[in-house]
Design a protein around this motif. Sequence first.
Motif, mmCIF file in Angstrom:
data_model
loop_
_atom_site.group_PDB
_atom_site.id
_atom_site.type_symbol
_atom_site.label_atom_id
_atom_site.label_comp_id
_atom_site.label_asym_id
_atom_site.label_seq_id
_atom_site.Cartn_x
_atom_site.Cartn_y
_atom_site.Cartn_z
ATOM 1 N N UNK A 181 -2.847 8.931 -8.508
ATOM 2 C CA UNK A 181 -3.550 7.833 -7.837
ATOM 3 C C UNK A 181 -4.412 7.053 -8.826
ATOM 4 N N UNK A 182 -5.049 7.790 -9.739
ATOM 5 C CA UNK A 182 -5.891 7.126 -10.746
ATOM 6 C C UNK A 182 -5.035 6.198 -11.625
ATOM 7 N N UNK A 183 -3.822 6.666 -11.958
ATOM 8 C CA UNK A 183 -2.909 5.814 -12.742
ATOM 9 C C UNK A 183 -2.599 4.541 -11.967
ATOM 10 N N UNK A 184 -2.286 4.704 -10.666
ATOM 11 C CA UNK A 184 -1.963 3.553 -9.826
ATOM 12 C C UNK A 184 -3.133 2.573 -9.772
ATOM 13 N N UNK A 185 -4.345 3.103 -9.577
ATOM 14 C CA UNK A 185 -5.519 2.229 -9.496
ATOM 15 C C UNK A 185 -5.864 1.616 -10.846
ATOM 16 N N UNK A 193 11.114 1.336 -10.705
ATOM 17 C CA UNK A 193 9.795 0.702 -10.855
ATOM 18 C C UNK A 193 9.835 -0.243 -12.057
ATOM 19 N N UNK A 194 10.447 0.233 -13.130
ATOM 20 C CA UNK A 194 10.582 -0.608 -14.328
ATOM 21 C C UNK A 194 11.532 -1.774 -14.035
ATOM 22 N N UNK A 195 12.574 -1.460 -13.269
ATOM 23 C CA UNK A 195 13.546 -2.505 -12.922
ATOM 24 C C UNK A 195 12.890 -3.609 -12.091
ATOM 25 N N UNK A 196 11.972 -3.196 -11.205
ATOM 26 C CA UNK A 196 11.249 -4.175 -10.390
ATOM 27 C C UNK A 196 10.514 -5.158 -11.307
ATOM 28 N N UNK A 218 0.853 -1.192 0.000
ATOM 29 C CA UNK A 218 0.000 0.000 0.000
ATOM 30 C C UNK A 218 0.888 1.242 0.000
ATOM 31 N N UNK A 219 1.924 1.199 0.836
ATOM 32 C CA UNK A 219 2.866 2.315 0.922
ATOM 33 C C UNK A 219 3.572 2.535 -0.419
ATOM 34 N N UNK A 220 4.043 1.450 -1.010
ATOM 35 C CA UNK A 220 4.733 1.542 -2.303
ATOM 36 C C UNK A 220 3.859 2.161 -3.366
ATOM 37 N N UNK A 221 2.608 1.787 -3.356
ATOM 38 C CA UNK A 221 1.693 2.308 -4.382
ATOM 39 C C UNK A 221 1.364 3.778 -4.155
ATOM 40 N N UNK A 222 1.086 4.136 -2.901
ATOM 41 C CA UNK A 222 0.661 5.523 -2.655
ATOM 42 C C UNK A 222 1.814 6.506 -2.826
ATOM 43 N N UNK A 243 3.466 0.134 -11.451
ATOM 44 C CA UNK A 243 3.510 -0.306 -10.053
ATOM 45 C C UNK A 243 2.247 -1.046 -9.670
ATOM 46 N N UNK A 244 1.113 -0.519 -10.140
ATOM 47 C CA UNK A 244 -0.168 -1.177 -9.869
ATOM 48 C C UNK A 244 -0.181 -2.573 -10.456
ATOM 49 N N UNK A 245 0.318 -2.682 -11.685
ATOM 50 C CA UNK A 245 0.330 -3.989 -12.366
ATOM 51 C C UNK A 245 1.236 -4.977 -11.608
ATOM 52 N N UNK A 246 2.381 -4.467 -11.130
ATOM 53 C CA UNK A 246 3.347 -5.358 -10.468
ATOM 54 C C UNK A 246 2.938 -5.647 -9.016
ATOM 55 N N UNK A 247 2.624 -4.567 -8.293
ATOM 56 C CA UNK A 247 2.380 -4.746 -6.862
ATOM 57 C C UNK A 247 0.966 -5.245 -6.553
ATOM 58 N N UNK A 248 0.030 -5.011 -7.482
ATOM 59 C CA UNK A 248 -1.367 -5.401 -7.260
ATOM 60 C C UNK A 248 -1.523 -6.868 -6.881
ATOM 61 N N UNK A 249 -1.037 -7.790 -7.731
ATOM 62 C CA UNK A 249 -1.209 -9.204 -7.385
ATOM 63 C C UNK A 249 -0.513 -9.594 -6.081
#
Lengths: 162, 493
Positions: free
Chosen positions: B167-171, B328-331, B149-153, B436-442
């Motif tokens: 935030x909309x991009x993240x969501x 973020x891309x490297x992640x 949650x922290x990483x995304x926000x 980040x949303x795509x990676x961290x979401x799951x």
Amino acid sequence: MAKGSTGRADIVVGGLFLTVSVVFFILSFDFPVKRAGLSPTIFPGFVTAVMFLLSAGLIIQGARKLRSEPSPAEIRPSGLTEEKKMFILRFILLAVLGIGYTRIISKAGFVLSTPFMLAGAMLIFNERKWYRILLVTVISTGILYSLFRIIFRVPLPRFDLY
Amino acid sequence: MYAVLEAIIFVFHPVHFFFLFIGVAGGIVVGALPGLTGSVGIILLLPFLFYVEPAVALIMLSGMFCGAIYGGSISAILISTPGTPSAAATLLDGYPLSQKGEAGKAIGVATIASTTGGIISVLCLIFIAPQLARFAVRFGPVEYFALMVFGLTIIASVSGESLIKGLLSGFFGLFIATIGMDPVMGYPRFTFGFTNLLLGFPMVSVLIGLFAVSQIFIQLEGVGKPQKAFNQRIKNVLPNRSELKRIFRVIIPSSLLGTFLGIIPGTGGAIASFMAYNEARRFSKDPDSFGTGNIEGIAAPEAANNGTTGGAMVPLLSLGIPGDVVTAVMLGALMVIGIRPGPLLFEQNPQVMNALFVGLMMAQFLILGLGLLSVRVFPKILKVPVRILFPVILTLCFVGAFSLSNSVYDMMVAFIFGLIGYGLRKMGFAAAPIILGVILGPIAEQELGRALIMSHGDWSVLLQSPIAIFFYCISILSVSYSLKSGLRKRKKS
């Protein structure tokens, strides 16, 4: 990159996101609900609900911006400039070329379709010297084929008549 | 000690060293070319990473990251166009100095500062990251969920032109991640009967589309405009002893500042370089000369932006959350090659981490060598015609996307996400939060699922851990801070 979007653009994008969030929020109710633990419906439901709120916020922000902006007629009294028209044309051509390439490559194969795609893209990017187009398409296709097909053994699509 | 020796031998293996060299040199070229950034470079490298072992892929990626940050200064100095956003501050004094006929010295100073900044930041990475990972190894699903949650926000709140858009991009990224089978029960969501969608959108294709293909569409806007070129002769690359003394006075504090800012997720090289530039001017004996070609004005931002490279890797490697856009891309790239950054990485793959540290250190020396020796080649790199470069990159994007799972569907996804990415970027949305949303979401959903299973469905478990509460608090703080600064900006304007 855009230096800053207009209020109108914010409203349009906000509206798009809002529609997506509403549609998918409703669709998320079809997923099964678990008594304990995390149901497949919770995460998409939460994400689309927040997206809905943020989109609504963006629309309000856009409407506020719109009030303080000059009307589009004041900004562009003579409509689209020649440069802008050319960009739109190039954009559409590149989009069609890209989508066309992804459709054709599985039938025509990598070796046959890639030089045409590359030449097309170079023409869109305003390259007019035919010998340069020929040279770049042949060399690049050759290098990419050798690298991916021969060295990395990626089964690149081949010409397939049937 | 034996482990370090083993890592040195690994990095100096001719094949591995060759890959590191390619990473650094490629990074310098990508960074120097306006329109291509470190993120694009890393994405273009992705298809090749599958064919090398993870440790080599990791050092190659890090080499590309460091090289690109340094490379950005070359175009800033020679043609007044920063190759990467973090080189924007370098042009303030770099370009005026090159206009005075001292482009060689400007690049020499930038190279020395970048190398020193990089070395200091790698040293900090070596000492800080394992300690942080040792602490984070105690994290359970609750803490991991809070961390995600922290990483995304934090990234969403600093990216894009407004907080809402960030935030909309993240969501939107999180929404993309919900398509396909859910990570807890395996139930297909939003697939509409398409079997291709069962595994969700292929992450690499999404990355290629959002960063590389969208950039090609952005470049279309400049078609027909004359390409800037540098036509002077470059000489006198090395600064003299008194100049070296002067620049090292700003390089050391700027490097430390850059490293510190790099560790804070969401800051990145651009902020660090401008802050370092301002500090250098504030403490300078001759502040009025800044902006007219002062070498300290080149050294400070360059030391700081390269300082962020090691700093940004601290949260990436030890916690699994990126420090800036490139990380973020490297992640995403690391996940693709089978390395999941986080505290367990240090426990499970110590050899890989040691190789990374040695590789990163070597990358700095390669930057020094390449920067000083190939200074006369740089103007030629800038002359590469856009009308050839970008069509070739587009082809590479297509082939790269195809090669990941030998599927034309992946090519299509990359291209469509390129169009979406272009549209969003034009509307002021940043691509990094989407990724980040795509990676961290799951990961976030999986950890939340685990936490709820362990608590038998009791949601209050999420608020029972002090570490999790700490992460929620700083998430709220970061969002409120961005909200406040946004309001302040609006009031000013």
